[in-house]
Design an enzyme around this catalytic site. Structure first.
Site, PDB file in Angstrom:
ATOM      1  N   THR A 196     -16.605   9.078   3.689  1.00 26.05           N
ATOM      2  CA  THR A 196     -16.486   8.022   4.712  1.00 26.05           C
ATOM      3  C   THR A 196     -17.799   7.271   4.849  1.00 26.05           C
ATOM      4  OG1 THR A 196     -16.044   7.498   7.044  1.00 26.05           O
ATOM      5  CG2 THR A 196     -16.894   9.719   6.594  1.00 26.05           C
ATOM      6  N   SER A 197     -17.694   5.950   5.044  1.00 26.03           N
ATOM      7  CA  SER A 197     -18.906   5.141   5.210  1.00 26.03           C
ATOM      8  C   SER A 197     -19.498   5.357   6.598  1.00 26.03           C
ATOM      9  CB  SER A 197     -18.580   3.658   4.997  1.00 26.03           C
ATOM     10  OG  SER A 197     -17.535   3.274   5.869  1.00 26.03           O
ATOM     11  N   ARG A 210       0.832  -1.221   0.000  1.00 28.74           N
ATOM     12  CA  ARG A 210       0.000   0.000   0.000  1.00 28.74           C
ATOM     13  C   ARG A 210       0.859   1.260   0.000  1.00 28.74           C
ATOM     14  NH1 ARG A 210      -3.938  -0.473   4.708  1.00 28.74           N
ATOM     15  NH2 ARG A 210      -4.464   1.626   4.043  1.00 28.74           N
ATOM     16  N   HIS A 218      -6.277   7.944  12.422  1.00 21.07           N
ATOM     17  CA  HIS A 218      -5.840   6.550  12.333  1.00 21.07           C
ATOM     18  C   HIS A 218      -4.352   6.449  12.007  1.00 21.07           C
ATOM     19  CE1 HIS A 218     -10.285   5.217  11.554  1.00 21.07           C
ATOM     20  NE2 HIS A 218     -10.051   5.514  12.813  1.00 21.07           N
ATOM     21  N   GLN A 238      -9.402  10.174   8.560  1.00 23.19           N
ATOM     22  CA  GLN A 238      -9.149   8.778   8.937  1.00 23.19           C
ATOM     23  C   GLN A 238      -8.092   8.181   8.017  1.00 23.19           C
ATOM     24  OE1 GLN A 238     -13.173   6.667   9.749  1.00 23.19           O
ATOM     25  NE2 GLN A 238     -13.686   8.497   8.597  1.00 23.19           N
ATOM     26  N   ASN A 239      -7.719   8.921   6.979  1.00 24.46           N
ATOM     27  CA  ASN A 239      -6.792   8.378   5.986  1.00 24.46           C
ATOM     28  C   ASN A 239      -5.357   8.410   6.502  1.00 24.46           C
ATOM     29  OD1 ASN A 239      -9.071   8.222   4.499  1.00 24.46           O
ATOM     30  ND2 ASN A 239      -8.611   9.925   3.142  1.00 24.46           N
ATOM     31  N   ASP A 261      -2.790   8.158   4.307  1.00 21.58           N
ATOM     32  CA  ASP A 261      -1.960   8.312   3.099  1.00 21.58           C
ATOM     33  C   ASP A 261      -1.165   9.610   3.006  1.00 21.58           C
ATOM     34  OD1 ASP A 261      -3.935  10.236   2.281  1.00 21.58           O
ATOM     35  OD2 ASP A 261      -5.100   8.679   1.275  1.00 21.58           O
ATOM     36  N   CYS A 290       9.302   1.169  16.247  1.00 23.19           N
ATOM     37  CA  CYS A 290       9.947  -0.032  16.803  1.00 23.19           C
ATOM     38  C   CYS A 290       9.092  -0.511  17.981  1.00 23.19           C
ATOM     39  CB  CYS A 290      11.365   0.290  17.251  1.00 23.19           C
ATOM     40  SG  CYS A 290      12.103  -1.046  18.211  1.00 23.19           S
ATOM     41  N   GLU A 310     -22.396   7.556  -2.162  1.00 23.90           N
ATOM     42  CA  GLU A 310     -23.599   6.773  -1.785  1.00 23.90           C
ATOM     43  C   GLU A 310     -24.146   7.261  -0.459  1.00 23.90           C
ATOM     44  OE1 GLU A 310     -22.034   2.885  -1.369  1.00 23.90           O
ATOM     45  OE2 GLU A 310     -21.878   2.561  -3.539  1.00 23.90           O
TER      46      GLU A 310
HETATM   47  C1  BJW Z   1     -16.587   8.518  -2.206  1.00 27.66           C
HETATM   48  C2  BJW Z   1     -15.815   8.500  -3.340  1.00 27.66           C
HETATM   49  C3  BJW Z   1     -15.632   9.726  -3.958  1.00 27.66           C
HETATM   50  C4  BJW Z   1     -15.867   6.511  -2.656  1.00 27.66           C
HETATM   51  N1  BJW Z   1     -16.186  10.825  -3.446  1.00 27.66           N
HETATM   52  N2  BJW Z   1     -17.131   9.615  -1.715  1.00 27.66           N
HETATM   53  C5  BJW Z   1     -18.811   1.485  18.683  1.00 27.66           C
HETATM   54  C6  BJW Z   1     -19.741   0.739  17.986  1.00 27.66           C
HETATM   55  C7  BJW Z   1     -19.345  -0.389  17.249  1.00 27.66           C
HETATM   56  C8  BJW Z   1     -18.016  -0.780  17.195  1.00 27.66           C
HETATM   57  C9  BJW Z   1     -17.085  -0.037  17.883  1.00 27.66           C
HETATM   58  C10 BJW Z   1     -17.487   1.077  18.617  1.00 27.66           C
HETATM   59  N3  BJW Z   1     -16.384   1.611  19.180  1.00 27.66           N
HETATM   60  C11 BJW Z   1     -15.291   0.902  18.802  1.00 27.66           C
HETATM   61  C12 BJW Z   1     -15.698  -0.123  18.032  1.00 27.66           C
HETATM   62  C13 BJW Z   1     -14.800  -1.155  17.410  1.00 27.66           C
HETATM   63  C14 BJW Z   1     -14.159  -0.699  16.115  1.00 27.66           C
HETATM   64  C15 BJW Z   1     -15.240  -0.345  15.104  1.00 27.66           C
HETATM   65  O1  BJW Z   1     -15.577   0.785  14.866  1.00 27.66           O
HETATM   66  N4  BJW Z   1     -15.794  -1.365  14.464  1.00 27.66           N
HETATM   67  C16 BJW Z   1     -16.874  -1.151  13.488  1.00 27.66           C
HETATM   68  C17 BJW Z   1     -16.315  -1.394  12.073  1.00 27.66           C
HETATM   69  C18 BJW Z   1     -17.998  -2.097  13.804  1.00 27.66           C
HETATM   70  N5  BJW Z   1     -13.278   0.438  16.337  1.00 27.66           N
HETATM   71  C19 BJW Z   1     -12.028   0.287  16.757  1.00 27.66           C
HETATM   72  O2  BJW Z   1     -11.558  -0.836  17.005  1.00 27.66           O
HETATM   73  C20 BJW Z   1     -11.187   1.532  16.924  1.00 27.66           C
HETATM   74  N6  BJW Z   1     -10.573   1.524  18.184  1.00 27.66           N
HETATM   75  C21 BJW Z   1     -11.252   1.800  19.319  1.00 27.66           C
HETATM   76  O3  BJW Z   1     -12.413   2.149  19.314  1.00 27.66           O
HETATM   77  O4  BJW Z   1     -10.479   1.676  20.465  1.00 27.66           O
HETATM   78  C22 BJW Z   1     -11.182   1.669  21.718  1.00 27.66           C
HETATM   79  C23 BJW Z   1     -11.675   0.263  21.910  1.00 27.66           C
HETATM   80  C24 BJW Z   1     -10.775  -0.754  21.966  1.00 27.66           C
HETATM   81  C25 BJW Z   1     -11.251  -2.056  22.131  1.00 27.66           C
HETATM   82  C26 BJW Z   1     -12.605  -2.316  22.189  1.00 27.66           C
HETATM   83  C27 BJW Z   1     -13.518  -1.258  22.097  1.00 27.66           C
HETATM   84  C28 BJW Z   1     -13.025   0.047  21.958  1.00 27.66           C
HETATM   85  C29 BJW Z   1     -10.048   1.534  15.917  1.00 27.66           C
HETATM   86  C30 BJW Z   1     -10.520   1.614  14.502  1.00 27.66           C
HETATM   87  C31 BJW Z   1      -9.322   1.529  13.557  1.00 27.66           C
HETATM   88  C32 BJW Z   1      -9.735   1.470  12.102  1.00 27.66           C
HETATM   89  N7  BJW Z   1      -8.607   1.116  11.328  1.00 27.66           N
HETATM   90  C33 BJW Z   1      -8.712   1.132   9.885  1.00 27.66           C
HETATM   91  C34 BJW Z   1      -7.371   0.654   9.317  1.00 27.66           C
HETATM   92  C35 BJW Z   1      -6.341   1.790   9.499  1.00 27.66           C
HETATM   93  C36 BJW Z   1      -5.016   1.452   8.937  1.00 27.66           C
HETATM   94  C37 BJW Z   1      -5.025   1.195   7.478  1.00 27.66           C
HETATM   95  O5  BJW Z   1      -5.255   2.112   6.666  1.00 27.66           O
HETATM   96  O6  BJW Z   1      -4.788   0.024   7.131  1.00 27.66           O
HETATM   97  O7  BJW Z   1      -9.017   2.442   9.413  1.00 27.66           O
HETATM   98  S1  BJW Z   1     -10.088   0.142   9.272  1.00 27.66           S
HETATM   99  C38 BJW Z   1     -10.509   1.258   7.953  1.00 27.66           C
HETATM  100  O8  BJW Z   1     -11.826   1.841   8.190  1.00 27.66           O
HETATM  101  C39 BJW Z   1      -9.504   2.410   8.041  1.00 27.66           C
HETATM  102  C40 BJW Z   1     -10.375   3.599   7.750  1.00 27.66           C
HETATM  103  O9  BJW Z   1      -9.744   4.770   8.232  1.00 27.66           O
HETATM  104  C41 BJW Z   1     -11.658   3.246   8.451  1.00 27.66           C
HETATM  105  C42 BJW Z   1     -12.853   4.014   7.941  1.00 27.66           C
HETATM  106  O10 BJW Z   1     -13.127   3.697   6.625  1.00 27.66           O
HETATM  107  P1  BJW Z   1     -13.592   4.864   5.620  1.00 27.66           P
HETATM  108  O11 BJW Z   1     -12.533   5.869   5.497  1.00 27.66           O
HETATM  109  O12 BJW Z   1     -14.927   5.327   5.999  1.00 27.66           O
HETATM  110  O13 BJW Z   1     -13.599   4.066   4.233  1.00 27.66           O
HETATM  111  P2  BJW Z   1     -14.777   3.165   3.608  1.00 27.66           P
HETATM  112  O14 BJW Z   1     -14.170   2.348   2.543  1.00 27.66           O
HETATM  113  O15 BJW Z   1     -15.517   2.444   4.651  1.00 27.66           O
HETATM  114  O16 BJW Z   1     -15.785   4.214   2.982  1.00 27.66           O
HETATM  115  C43 BJW Z   1     -15.418   4.999   1.856  1.00 27.66           C
HETATM  116  C44 BJW Z   1     -16.626   5.853   1.514  1.00 27.66           C
HETATM  117  O17 BJW Z   1     -16.239   6.735   0.484  1.00 27.66           O
HETATM  118  C45 BJW Z   1     -17.825   5.052   1.002  1.00 27.66           C
HETATM  119  O18 BJW Z   1     -18.989   5.486   1.710  1.00 27.66           O
HETATM  120  C46 BJW Z   1     -17.930   5.441  -0.482  1.00 27.66           C
HETATM  121  O19 BJW Z   1     -19.280   5.536  -0.954  1.00 27.66           O
HETATM  122  C47 BJW Z   1     -17.285   6.798  -0.489  1.00 27.66           C
HETATM  123  N8  BJW Z   1     -16.633   7.173  -1.722  1.00 27.66           N
HETATM  124  N9  BJW Z   1     -15.434   7.174  -3.586  1.00 27.66           N
HETATM  125  C48 BJW Z   1     -16.968  10.695  -2.308  1.00 27.66           C
HETATM  126  N10 BJW Z   1     -14.925   9.801  -5.115  1.00 27.66           N
END
Ligand code: BJW
Length: 258
Positions: A201-202, A74, A132, A114-115, A117, A140, A228
């Protein structure tokens, strides 16, 4: 005026009248740069890869080589991407806001992403809250030492620091807590803003998704820009279904006169 033009003008008016603006972005912001999103059905990373095998601390402990190779793939992909007009529009909104004065007050603009990049910064944004983390900084696991832009590829996999500890990307995996200072500032600025924009963001990953609810509960004017509808769409004041790279430049152009 078309319906879209009416919405864009309304948003521009709200921004011009605001004292504080907060923008939360997700992977959709960088999609037009060629960076894959996570949850898009055909092209999203999670359609091809299992997040539990790649984006959790347990996965890293189990198989650090696979995890670090995936992040390096990536990193290589992102290195070939350039900021798109959506990044440029947000950077230019922040610069416009920063050039206000006592005679010509302008709102503050907090960019929260959240990105991982770094494309907003490459577009010229001077202050970005990275909820994030960043794929460009590695740590390390033995000493906590940080390395910016380590070699790509690493000389060995899994990579090790000079101190012999495993290196991992400074990104936030599922189950890990977000950087405290970043989350505190993002939560405060979302709760105190007059205008809140959610873009690309979704809105399913917490605590980032909760920032919108905090802003709405505090009475902010809320806007969503996404290809969406999401779980936030019914709750926002204005939803624009469209590409960030097309919609944001139109809004910011109206505000800044650019
Ligand atoms: C366009 C477009 C264009 C396309 N123009 N639009 C409360 C409720 C439920 C669950 C939890 C909660 N609290 C915590 C949790 C657990 C968990 C969580 O949220 N899970 C859910 C998925 C159910 N959260 C965590 O674990 C977080 N930590 C935490 O809360 O710690 C405290 C804790 C610890 C232990 C237990 C409980 C609490 C940490 C979350 C870390 C997320 N990490 C990632 C990977 C990061 C590293 C990497 O890049 O590899 O972050 S996962 C991934 O999702 C990444 C993103 O930043 C994140 C969000 O995704 P994003 O950016 O929204 O992307 P998409 O693909 O989902 O959406 C893209 C959107 O763009 C779409 O809607 C398209 O339509 C749109 N789009 N093209 C405009 N051109």
């Amino acid at each position: 005026m078309t319906e879209l033009e009416t919405k864009i003008q309304r948003i521009a008016d709200e921004i011009a009248a605001a004292r504080r603006i907060a923008v939360v972005s997700g992977a959709g912001l960088s999609a037009e740069s060629g960076v894959p999103t996570f949850r898009d059905a055909q092209t999203g990373l999670w359609a091809r890869y299992d997040p539990m095998e790649l984006a959790t601390p347990e996965a890293f402990s189990r198989d650090p080589e696979t995890v670090t190779r995936w992040y390096d793939w990536r990193r290589g992909l992102i290195a070939q991407c350039t900021p798109n007009p959506a990044h440029a529009a947000l950077a230019s909104l922040q610069s416009w806001a920063a050039s206000g004065s006592a005679e010509r007050p302008r709102p503050s603009v907090t960019l929260i992403t959240q990105n991982v990049d770094g494309l907003l910064q490459r577009a010229g944004a001077h202050d970005v809250i990275e909820l994030h983390g960043s794929i460009h900084t590695w740590k390390c696991t033995k000493t906590g030492e940080l390395l910016d832009n380590p070699p790509l590829p690493f000389p060995e996999y899994p990579p090790r620091s000079k101190a012999g500890g495993r290196l991992r990307p400074c990104v936030v995996w599922f189950g890990e807590t977000l950087p405290e200072a970043a989350l505190t500032r993002a939560a405060r600025d979302s709760a105190e803003c007059d205008v809140f924009i959610s873009v690309g963001t979704s809105a399913v990953v917490y605590p980032a998704a909760g920032l919108f609810h905090a802003a709405a509960a505090a009475g902010a004017f809320t806007i969503e820009i996404n290809l969406e509808r999401t779980s936030a769409s019914d709750a926002v004041d204005i939803m624009i279904a469209g590409r960030a790279g097309e919609v944001l430049p139109q809004i910011v152009g109206r505000v800044t006169g650019g």
